[in-house]
Write an enzyme that holds these catalytic residues in place. Sequence first.
Site, PDB file in Angstrom:
ATOM      1  CE1 TYR A  64      -3.174  -5.565  -1.173  1.00 19.28           C
ATOM      2  CE2 TYR A  64      -2.890  -3.458  -0.091  1.00 19.28           C
ATOM      3  CZ  TYR A  64      -2.472  -4.741  -0.326  1.00 19.28           C
ATOM      4  OH  TYR A  64      -1.328  -5.195   0.273  1.00 19.28           O
ATOM      5  NE  ARG A  90      -2.998  -0.135   3.160  1.00 16.67           N
ATOM      6  CZ  ARG A  90      -4.179  -0.648   2.858  1.00 16.67           C
ATOM      7  NH1 ARG A  90      -5.006   0.019   2.092  1.00 16.67           N
ATOM      8  NH2 ARG A  90      -4.552  -1.846   3.299  1.00 16.67           N
ATOM      9  CB  CYS A 123     -27.638  -5.539 -10.035  1.00 16.86           C
ATOM     10  SG  CYS A 123     -26.841  -7.133 -10.062  1.00 16.86           S
TER      11      CYS A 123
HETATM   12  C1  LIG Z   1       2.942 -11.282   3.914  1.00 16.61           C
HETATM   13  C2  LIG Z   1       2.541  -9.912   3.517  1.00 16.61           C
HETATM   14  N1  LIG Z   1       3.504  -9.005   3.301  1.00 16.61           N
HETATM   15  C3  LIG Z   1       3.195  -7.742   2.907  1.00 16.61           C
HETATM   16  C4  LIG Z   1       1.900  -7.341   2.732  1.00 16.61           C
HETATM   17  C5  LIG Z   1       1.661  -5.933   2.280  1.00 16.61           C
HETATM   18  O1  LIG Z   1       0.872  -5.223   3.099  1.00 16.61           O
HETATM   19  P1  LIG Z   1       0.659  -3.656   2.859  1.00 16.61           P
HETATM   20  O2  LIG Z   1       0.120  -3.471   1.504  1.00 16.61           O
HETATM   21  O3  LIG Z   1      -0.285  -3.283   3.915  1.00 16.61           O
HETATM   22  O4  LIG Z   1       2.000  -3.013   3.025  1.00 16.61           O
HETATM   23  C6  LIG Z   1       0.860  -8.248   2.958  1.00 16.61           C
HETATM   24  C7  LIG Z   1      -0.566  -7.816   2.891  1.00 16.61           C
HETATM   25  O5  LIG Z   1      -1.102  -7.402   3.934  1.00 16.61           O
HETATM   26  C8  LIG Z   1       1.191  -9.567   3.336  1.00 16.61           C
HETATM   27  O6  LIG Z   1       0.237 -10.470   3.546  1.00 16.61           O
HETATM   28  N1  LIG Z   2      -7.049  -5.532   0.478  1.00 16.41           N
HETATM   29  C1  LIG Z   2      -6.757  -4.855   1.702  1.00 16.41           C
HETATM   30  C2  LIG Z   2      -5.352  -5.092   2.152  1.00 16.41           C
HETATM   31  C3  LIG Z   2      -5.016  -6.528   2.240  1.00 16.41           C
HETATM   32  C4  LIG Z   2      -3.580  -6.727   2.465  1.00 16.41           C
HETATM   33  C5  LIG Z   2      -3.141  -8.083   2.014  1.00 16.41           C
HETATM   34  N2  LIG Z   2      -2.685  -8.919   3.085  1.00 16.41           N
HETATM   35  C6  LIG Z   2      -7.086  -3.372   1.589  1.00 16.41           C
HETATM   36  O1  LIG Z   2      -7.482  -2.906   0.597  1.00 16.41           O
HETATM   37  O2  LIG Z   2      -6.933  -2.632   2.490  1.00 16.41           O
END
Ligand SMILES: Cc1ncc(COP(=O)(O)O)c(C=O)c1O
Ligand SMILES: N[C@@H](CCCC[NH3+])C(=O)O
Length: 422
Positions: free
Chosen positions: A381, A280, A346
């Site tokens: 995401y 993220r 929908c």
């Molecule tokens: C093992 C692992 N590493 C890293 C991440 C990356 O997380 P983020 O996108 O919150 O940095 C995730 C997702 O949560 C994960 O499952």
């Molecule tokens: N999909 C989630 C985060 C998941 C991270 C993956 N382990 C989100 O949008 O916040």
Amino acid sequence: MIQPYQIENNQLTIGGVKVCELIGEFGSPLYVYHADVIRDRYNTLFHAIPYPHKRIHYAMKANSNLRILKMLLEMGACIDAVSLNEVRLALHAGFPAERILFTGINTKTEELHWLVSQNIRVNIGSLHMLQKYASLFPGSEVSIRINPDFGGGHHSHVITGGRESKFGIFYSQDSHYNQIPQAKNIIENAHLKLVGIHAHIGSGILEEGKFIDLVSLILSIAKQFPDLEFVDFGGGFGIPYRPEEKPFQFDLFADHLKNTMEKFTREYGKEITIAFEPGRFIVAEAGILLTTVTDIKHTPKYTFVGVDSGFNHLIRPMAYGSYHPIFNAFRVQGEQQEVVIAGYLCESGDLFTRDENGPKTRLITTPLEGDVLAILNAGAYGFSMSSNYNMHPRPAEVLIENNTARLIRRRETFEDMIRFFV
Ligand SMILES: Cc1ncc(COP(=O)(O)O)c(C=O)c1O
Ligand SMILES: N[C@@H](CCCC[NH3+])C(=O)O
């Protein structure tokens, strides 16, 4: 930090390119990413880690567009991969096997064989899987994922540490629950070499204290294992989505990291690598989902502004009640209206402005049919969790670099969507 957008003549521009030009050239809806923002966030994190031996494993689940992977490869990133196809894509992008760490979930035996045949380092998150790995590959190198008995994150669905979580080999101060001694037995009996200790406690964490606690705990566990080459503290750094949220303060965490690592190195007797796995933090703020207003409806309770996208393109509001800032890109300022921004699927939950309980209004410049709304912080995401629900195609993706927009994934077509039917 570099911002992904500017406001010029009351219109949104992304990396110097006007939204109306983007929509005119590539169509709507559209994912737009700003390359400099991705580079900026990678560099921010890299330089915030006050330790010479470090690796940033980009969590490609956040956004696995090939061009973005190639950009991060050029910057020196490594990869956190969660499935075989993520590994394949990372290799295809040019990442050497030694720069990829596979942290799978419920991995199949044949998948383990393939990973080992490709020299991919496997990070194992259960005693059962560790025993399987030990039986299949005695004497080999391995890394383990630990659940440190606490977690964090923006929503319960994304907290990956603690007793509610399915992840990791459980560590607890209560010896009844502590699985580290059993892991040690499996490792010793099969003459495995434990080269890495890993933990990832959740996603969207804005509390520096969680990482401070994690570093201390993981390093205290690491001391028991003499062959380590790395410790990996996972990803999870949050970004501010809501106006009242503050960015993650790396300096608060960095001091602790530096002191704890120096102490650890003295006691351990050698320097090892530290790794982080941000997804993220690297890509979220770089991405904007553009969507066009196609309908406006007044009900006794709300004004619904209907757009040509939905949770099939950005599921976060639907899945977690997540907040994304939204602008009318054609008139950022002007007379404003409280509206609910509704997707085209929908399902009544298909709203871009909602929380876990349902619709939430948002004050934006009065939208008219044909206006384009910019949904911010959509780079992580977003596309990677998209689907073809209701037989809608996924949008195109565009990368902005040097004030120029380049298509980096074409829009899906009807033919793309039916090609698997037999
Ligand atoms: C093992 C692992 N590493 C890293 C991440 C990356 O997380 P983020 O996108 O919150 O940095 C995730 C997702 O949560 C994960 O499952
Ligand atoms: N999909 C989630 C985060 C998941 C991270 C993956 N382990 C989100 O949008 O916040």
